[in-house]
Each structure stands twice: as C-alpha cells, then as structure tokens.
Design an enzyme around this catalytic site. Structure first.
Site, PDB file in Angstrom:
ATOM      1  N   THR A   1     -19.822  -4.755  24.410  1.00 56.72           N
ATOM      2  CA  THR A   1     -20.623  -4.143  25.468  1.00 56.72           C
ATOM      3  C   THR A   1     -21.716  -5.081  25.989  1.00 56.72           C
ATOM      4  O   THR A   1     -21.986  -6.118  25.408  1.00 56.72           O
ATOM      5  CB  THR A   1     -21.284  -2.852  24.958  1.00 56.72           C
ATOM      6  N   ASP A   2     -22.355  -4.658  27.085  1.00 57.82           N
ATOM      7  CA  ASP A   2     -23.415  -5.445  27.711  1.00 57.82           C
ATOM      8  C   ASP A   2     -24.780  -5.038  27.189  1.00 57.82           C
ATOM      9  O   ASP A   2     -25.784  -5.171  27.898  1.00 57.82           O
ATOM     10  CB  ASP A   2     -23.409  -5.247  29.230  1.00 57.82           C
TER      11      ASP A   2
ATOM     12  N   SER B   1     -30.474  -4.517  27.119  1.00 55.81           N
ATOM     13  CA  SER B   1     -29.499  -4.414  28.189  1.00 55.81           C
ATOM     14  C   SER B   1     -29.356  -5.820  28.737  1.00 55.81           C
ATOM     15  O   SER B   1     -30.309  -6.376  29.267  1.00 55.81           O
ATOM     16  CB  SER B   1     -30.000  -3.458  29.265  1.00 55.81           C
ATOM     17  N   ARG B   2     -28.164  -6.396  28.601  1.00 56.61           N
ATOM     18  CA  ARG B   2     -28.030  -7.808  28.936  1.00 56.61           C
ATOM     19  C   ARG B   2     -27.896  -8.058  30.427  1.00 56.61           C
ATOM     20  O   ARG B   2     -28.184  -9.147  30.893  1.00 56.61           O
ATOM     21  CB  ARG B   2     -26.837  -8.403  28.189  1.00 56.61           C
ATOM     22  N   VAL B   3     -27.425  -7.076  31.179  1.00 54.33           N
ATOM     23  CA  VAL B   3     -27.242  -7.331  32.607  1.00 54.33           C
ATOM     24  C   VAL B   3     -28.029  -6.371  33.495  1.00 54.33           C
ATOM     25  O   VAL B   3     -28.195  -6.622  34.679  1.00 54.33           O
ATOM     26  CB  VAL B   3     -25.745  -7.266  33.007  1.00 54.33           C
TER      27      VAL B   3
END
Lengths: 518, 185
Positions: free
Chosen positions: A350-351, A376-378
């Site tokens: 997951t992101d 939350s990476r994006v």
C-alpha cells in the site's frame, strides 16, 4: 406482486415460442471425482480455462482454480452437500463475473452480484469479469485530488488522495471499521450541489465485508442507511457463513464494481474489510486443493493475492477520463504484531498506513490513531493548500510533544519552553479527538486546527477544548459562514484570510475564557 | 485417479514397442482377449488382485495361459507388469491402450443415446455426418434412453451435442422462468 393476466401469459408464451428454435445444444461435460469442504475435483472438462465458471447440479456454480494433467480443481460457490461423486458438470464458457452498473448502488449483494437484501432482482445488463488485470503505467497519473475522510487526524496528517491505497491496520476493537465507515459517510458531501460548485466530483462507495458476522454486516448497512450513505454505496457481503471461495473472490468483485465507475470517468472508493480474513479463506481453499503450504501455512502466492487486488486501485490519465479507484484495505493484527506475514505484505504493497492502537483507544483518544507511525506516502500531493499550510506545524508540534511526554512524567522541574510544548501538545491531542459518524468538512477542520497550532487553545483548560471547538465552529457557521465558504472555494488560506481568522479567534477566545471562568 | 496415470504410462510404453515392431493391432487384439477373460473369470481376477501370491507364481500362470496365444510383445509386457507388481492395473492398461490406438488411427468414440432405437440407415447416416464434422473415423456406440422423450444425445470425449426433446423442454422452462422474473423486476 401484481396479478398476471391470462392473456399476458399467452402473449409471453407465444413470443417465447416463436423465438424458440429446435437446435442442438452443445456443451462440454466432466464428472465429479471428489467433492467436499467447498472444493471439487473433476475428471474431463479438458477444454476448461482458468477461473472459468462450471455449472454443477442443483444450481451450484464453481470456479476453476487448478488445471492438472487429468483433472480440474474447482472451488464451489454454493452448498457442496448436495453434490455427489459421479455427478455430471458443465462448462459455461464464461469466466467468473458479476453485473455492474448504477443499479447496484444502494444494494447489498454477494460476490457474484446476486442481491441478498431481499429487494428483488437487480436490472443490470453489463457483466464484467471478477479478476481483471491492473492497468499499466501509461494509463495512469499521480494522485492529485483529495479524498476527504472527514476525520481531522487523517485529513490533516495522513491525507488520502483519490486513487491511493491506504491501509487501515490495528488490533480488534480499535475502530478500524469506524474509520472506513466515517469515510464512506463523509462522501455524502461530495454528492451535493455545493460540492459540484466547488469542483468536487462525487465518490461512489463500495463496502466489501469479508468473513464478518451477518449481524455486523446488517448493522453496517443500517448505519449507512441512517446516515443517508446507502444511496451511493454498494455493500458486497461474503459473511462468515458463506463458503470460503466466496470470501476469497469478494474483494475482486468489489474492485470490478469500482472499476466500472473509474472507467466511466467517475470516482470510486472501495473498502476491503478485512483482507486478513480473505487471506485465511484463500489459505483454506489452497490447502484443500493440495497446494504446498509456506509460511504460516499460507500458499506461495499469497503476496500476489493482495498485490494484484491493490494494484487495481488507480488514478486514470486525463485521456482516459481521469476517473479513480481508491482502496482502503483493512488488516487486523494480533496483539499489535505488524511483523506477521500478511500485515507486512500488505504494508509493503500500500501507499501508507493508518495505525490504530488499543491503548490510545482505551485511554479515550478516539480515533486511536498513532500519528507517529502512520504515514501517507502519496496523499500529500492531493491535500488542499489550506490544510497543507497548517498540517506541517501540527505534525511537528505533536512529534515534539510525544518526545517530551514520557520524559515529563519524571520531574516537575521543567523549563518554560518544555512546559509550553507539553501544554500545546496536550491540547492538540484533545482537538484531534472526534466522535464516530460525525465527519467534519475540510474548511471547518482547517479553522479548528488553525486555532490549535496558533496557540489559541494554550490558555484553555484541556477539559474545555472540546467545548471550545464546538462553540467556535458554531459561531463560525453563524457569523462567518462566508469565511468558511471562501476557504472551501479557494482551497487556500490567503494572508488576508489568516489575518481575519486571527482577529475572530482572539475575540472568541477572550469571550470563551470569561464564560468558563478560566 | 493415480492408477489411470500409471496405466497410461505403461500403455504408452507398450504402444511404442508395438508401433516399432508393427504389431499394434495384434497387441490390441491380445489385450482385448485378456480383458474379456479377466471379466469372465473370477479366479483370474482374484489372482491378479491378490498381493499374497508371489511374483513367480503369477508369472507361471500368465505363461501357461497366454504364452502360445499372444504376441511376443504382449507376453513380455505381462511379465513386466508382474515383475513390477502392477498386474492389478491390467484392466486399466487395456482401456488406455485401446484409447491410444484409437487416437493413433484417428478413431473417435461416439456415445449415442436416443429415445427410440436407431435404424441401421439412421446410424450409418449419423456416422458419416459425425465423421464429416470431426474429420475422423467415428465408432458409434448406440443405446436407448426413453427418458430423452425424443431426439438424440451424442457425446464425443468431453463434448456433448444435445438434441433431445428433454433438453429443449428444460431450455424452454429456463426461458419462461427468466421472463417471469424480469417482468416483475
């Protein structure tokens, strides 16, 4: 049921019989060799293809999962008790698929698209396969629009973008489903006229319940109905009583339905609640089909099981209509063990993840999100500017607070700066608390967090923070609705707005302080 | 299931030898006779199936029964089966060998069920039609099944061509039922 008139019957019969030609029916058959526990081995069916639907007697369907030298391994989507050794089965020539369309909204269906809410058949023509390949690189673009969850802690610090895959992970009873449901409920605001004016496109929701109690699913449906969220939501239920094969394909069915909205240029949100149960169901059928067990007895392709599902979440390029499919998978951990097999797998796919902790939850910090290790990476690119401006400060303040918190428990001799940090942190934690089913619009989140990070709460006793926020937002709505409107439309906090907001806050804080006698 | 797989291996080996020595049909005839004898004689079946009787005894019985009557390849094969203690597979091997020979010679087995017995002319017609559509020689095995009510059902391998009245009625029922549910949707 309306009365059927005799002449109507004759008309139907005549019409049907007219189109009914006597022609030979050609089909491929096989013989059941072995059946039980939701799987069957079939001799024959030499032309069967992978994941093709097989028709058994008594209206039971199965799906091909194993193709071997002289037999075919099938999983059954129905009661296997009625099927006997030696029964003849037929190929259907189509792969497992489900009907998709707007008519699915507001309904509760099983993973094969059949309604289970007792409200009659669903009129939908288009069928789409349950297992579809995820899109390639060319068809995608980075996420850019926000998917507002309506939860302050998430929208501010762990923002989710449309097309993102954000994992919700935590022990049992820590509020995982609550976050997912609140997010679905908050999409109500995207369906309104106001959202359309602000350029926010509606989000259609799909809630996939895997291996849950039927009563829990009924409760979820009831809640969604009460909150007016069923109008734009489909619930796909594969409950604990359903055969394991149903639980295994349920998330793929959800993704297929979501892709229908995505591919027609719209936005969809799918919640997979939860993938731990799905992995267990898959482990069950895999072992029954005699695939070799690996770590924790999961089969070797359990990573692919989840990666191919979550890869289907995407944000389409503008040439393809710019639709999106956001995925919120849920994983349940045992005693906070995120290093177990399935949690590590899904974390890596997951992101980002929202990590929920039972001790936070039990000490009254609800939602019990551990903001230190949730990321939350994006989603940052998708956050609205106004939120981005104030969220950085919030993150920093909370990080410093956590660092000093344990330390402060030892002594009382603390310097002024430390005390100020602790004071600020305690109030911010209080501010981020939020009840269930009360999602907050982003403009209100912005002004409320602005008050916290700019120190307007520092003088307020911790136990009054909740009341402060409530009364402040009420006042904003009554007297400064234009200001909230401006933030919602511009999606930014301009210097002018900041100055006005500061004045408002100064006045309000003073009057609040005198009201509570602080 | 496992037995079929093993039997197929043995049958393939036998077929390869028979093919090299050009005795495919002789071996087939031998095997057919052996199969028949197995069906007819309970004692022989018991002998073959029993794990108690020693290899040497079995070989001796096989020799006495068939040594002069079957091809050299068949005899050697029977002894090999006894040696490998797979003699209980004889019946399956016979079946598999026939299937392999049919495949080799382009013969298809068609199982035909009809509501009333087919006349010789009808059967001939059916055979030529099936041969034309499949491009192979078709061996028809006909049987009568009154439950079909009319028409016939042909099964070649896994594929069924169902032109029976029973199936037509079933389809009609499905159609009507669908229509009723749709009108009330």
């Amino acid at each position: 049921m309306t009365e059927v008139r005799p002449e109507e019957v004759s008309a139907i019969l005549r019409r049907q019989l007219a189109g009914f030609e006597k022609e030979a029916d050609i089909y491929d058959v096989g013989t059941v060799l072995q059946v039980g526990d939701g799987v069957a081995r079939i001799y024959g069916l030499s032309k069967a293809v992978m994941s093709e639907l097989i028709e058994f007697p008594h209206g039971v369907f199965g799906m091909v999962l194993n193709l071997e030298e002289d037999n075919v391994g099938c999983i059954l989507f129905g009661e296997s008790r009625e099927i006997k050794e030696g029964d003849t089965v037929k190929r259907t020539g189509r792969v497992a698929s489900l009907p998709v369309g707007e008519s699915m909204l507001g309904r509760v269906i099983n993973p094969l698209g059949q309604p289970v809410d007792g409200r009659g058949p669903i009129g939908s023509g288009q069928m789409m396969p349950v297992e579809r390949k995820a899109l390639g690189v060319i068809q995608r673009q980075p996420v850019k629009e926000p998917l507002q969850t309506g939860i302050k802690a998430v929208d501010a610090m762990i923002p989710i973008g449309r097309g993102q895959r954000e994992l919700i992970i935590g022990d049992r009873q820590t509020g995982k489903t609550a976050i997912a449901l609140d997010t679905i409920i908050n999409q109500r605001t995207t369906q309104t006229e106001k959202a359309r004016r602000e350029g926010i496109k509606p989000v259609y929701c799909i809630y996939v319940a895997i291996g849950q109690k039927s009563s829990t699913v009924a409760q979820v449906v009831d809640t969604l109905q009460q909150e007016g969220a069923m109008e734009y939501t489909t619930v796909i239920a594969a409950t604990a009583t359903d055969p394991a094969p149903m639980q295994y394909i349920a998330p793929y069915a959800g993704a297929t339905l979501g892709e229908y909205f995505r591919d027609s240029g719209r936005h969809a949100l799918v919640v997979y609640d939860d993938l731990t149960k799905q992995a267990q169901a898959y482990r069950q059928v895999s072992l029954l089909l005699r695939r070799p067990p690996g770590r924790e007895a999961y089969p070797g392709d359990v990573f692919y099981l989840h990666s191919r599902l979550l890869e289907r979440a995407s944000k389409l390029s503008d040439e393809l209509g710019g639709g999106s499919l956001t995925a919120l998978p849920v994983i349940e951990t045992q005693a906070g063990d995120v290093s177990a097999y399935i949690p590590t797998n899904v974390i890596s796919i997951t992101d980002g993840q929202i990590y929920l902790e039972p001790n936070l939850f039990n000490s009254g910090i609800r939602p019990g999100i551990n903001v230190g290790i949730s990321v939350s990476r994006v989603g940052g690119h998708a956050q609205i500017k106004a939120m981005k401006k104030i969220a950085g400060r919030l993150r920093l303040d909370l990080a410093q607070y956590r660092e000093l918190e344990a330390f402060a428990k030892f002594g009382s001799d603390l310097d002024k700066a430390t005390l100020a940090t602790l004071r600020r942190g305690a109030r911010l934690v209080e501010l981020l608390k939020q009840g269930q089913y009360v999602p907050m619009p982003v403009e209100k989140q912005v002004v409320s967090i602005f008050a916290g990070t700019n120190g307007y709460l520092d003088e307020i006793p911790v136990e009054h923070v909740e009341r402060f926020e409530r009364e402040f937002l009420e006042m904003m709505e009554l007297k400064h609705a234009d200001m909230l409107q401006a933030i919602a439309e511009a999606k930014d906090l301009t210097d002018d707005l900041v100055n006005v907001l500061k004045t408002i806050l100064r006045q309000f804080t003073d009057s609040f302080k005198s009201a509570v006698g602080a | 299931m496992k037995n079929v797989r093993v039997a197929r291996r043995y049958a393939q080996a036998l077929m390869a030898i028979a093919g090299e020595r050009n005795v495919v049909d002789e071996v087939a005839r031998d095997l057919e006779a052996i199969g028949k004898l197995l069906l007819a004689s309970r004692d022989l079946r018991a002998l073959v199936a029993s794990p108690v009787i020693r290899e040497g005894k079995k070989k001796a019985v096989f020799r006495e029964l068939w040594d002069t009557r079957v091809d050299r390849a068949t005899m050697a094969f029977l002894l090999l089966l006894a040696h490998k203690q797979r003699e209980h597979l004889i019946a399956e091997v016979v079946e598999e060998y026939q299937a392999l020979r049919d495949e080799r010679q382009g013969i298809l087995d068609a199982e035909v069920r009809s509501a009333v017995p087919l006349s010789a002319a009808q059967e001939r017609e059916l055979r030529t039609r099936l041969a034309r559509s499949t491009g192979k020689n078709v061996r028809v095995r006909a049987s009568v099944d009154p439950a079909l009510r009319g028409g016939l059902v042909v099964r070649i391998g896994d594929t069924v061509v169902d032109a029976s009245v029973r199936r037509q009625l079933e389809r009609l029922r499905e159609l009507l039922r669908e229509d009723v549910t749709n009108t009330h949707a």
